[in-house]
Design a protein around this motif. Structure first.
Motif, short mmCIF file in Angstrom:
data_model
loop_
_atom_site.label_atom_id
_atom_site.label_comp_id
_atom_site.label_asym_id
_atom_site.label_seq_id
_atom_site.Cartn_x
_atom_site.Cartn_y
_atom_site.Cartn_z
N THR A 195 0.83 -1.20 0.00
CA THR A 195 0.00 0.00 0.00
C THR A 195 0.87 1.25 0.00
N ARG A 196 1.90 1.25 0.82
CA ARG A 196 2.81 2.39 0.87
C ARG A 196 3.52 2.58 -0.48
N TYR A 223 2.39 1.74 -3.43
CA TYR A 223 1.41 2.25 -4.38
C TYR A 223 1.29 3.77 -4.25
N TYR A 224 1.16 4.27 -3.03
CA TYR A 224 1.02 5.71 -2.84
C TYR A 224 2.30 6.46 -3.19
N ASN A 226 4.50 5.51 -5.47
CA ASN A 226 4.57 5.52 -6.94
C ASN A 226 3.63 6.58 -7.52
N LYS A 227 2.45 6.70 -6.93
CA LYS A 227 1.50 7.71 -7.37
C LYS A 227 2.08 9.11 -7.17
N LYS A 228 2.70 9.33 -6.04
CA LYS A 228 3.33 10.63 -5.76
C LYS A 228 4.48 10.90 -6.72
N VAL A 258 4.81 9.78 -9.81
CA VAL A 258 4.26 10.08 -11.13
C VAL A 258 3.80 11.53 -11.18
N SER A 259 3.13 11.99 -10.13
CA SER A 259 2.67 13.39 -10.15
C SER A 259 3.86 14.35 -10.10
N GLN A 266 5.30 14.50 -13.58
CA GLN A 266 4.46 15.31 -14.45
C GLN A 266 4.68 16.80 -14.19
#
Length: 101
Positions: A73-74, A76-77, A79-81, A83-84, A87
């Protein structure tokens, strides 16, 4: 190659089964487990030991799966951070090329 892998798995399984049978035959002494608040019924020593081993294994798998789940879970978050953040970096790079100030 697959045949050797299957053969080795079968041999190891048979050895573990044989060890379990020998363990059971050599530990047939009936014992009564006395816990502080209650007493468990009388059964063979091998049954109690194998039961404790199985419960310990299940608890170990359960606890490790909780840890692995929290780490996934950590990840995943994070990786999401990431990617942003990438960007945003790309947006800043392109905006500095378009806007010579």
């Amino acid at each position: 190659m697959r045949f050797l892998k299957r053969l080795s798995v079968v041999v190891v399984a048979l050895l573990v089964l044989l060890a379990g049978i020998l363990f059971t035959l050599h530990n047939m002494t009936p014992v009564q487990i006395d816990l502080i608040f209650f007493t468990l019924p009388q059964a063979s020593l091998s049954l109690w030991l194998l039961g404790a081993f199985a419960i310990g294994g299940l608890l170990g798998v359960l606890l490790s799966s909780v840890v692995v789940l929290s780490l996934k879970t950590r990840l995943y978050y994070l990786n999401k951070k990431m990617v942003s953040a990438r960007q945003e970096i790309n947006k800043l790079r392109t905006s500095s090329l378009k806007d010579p100030a």
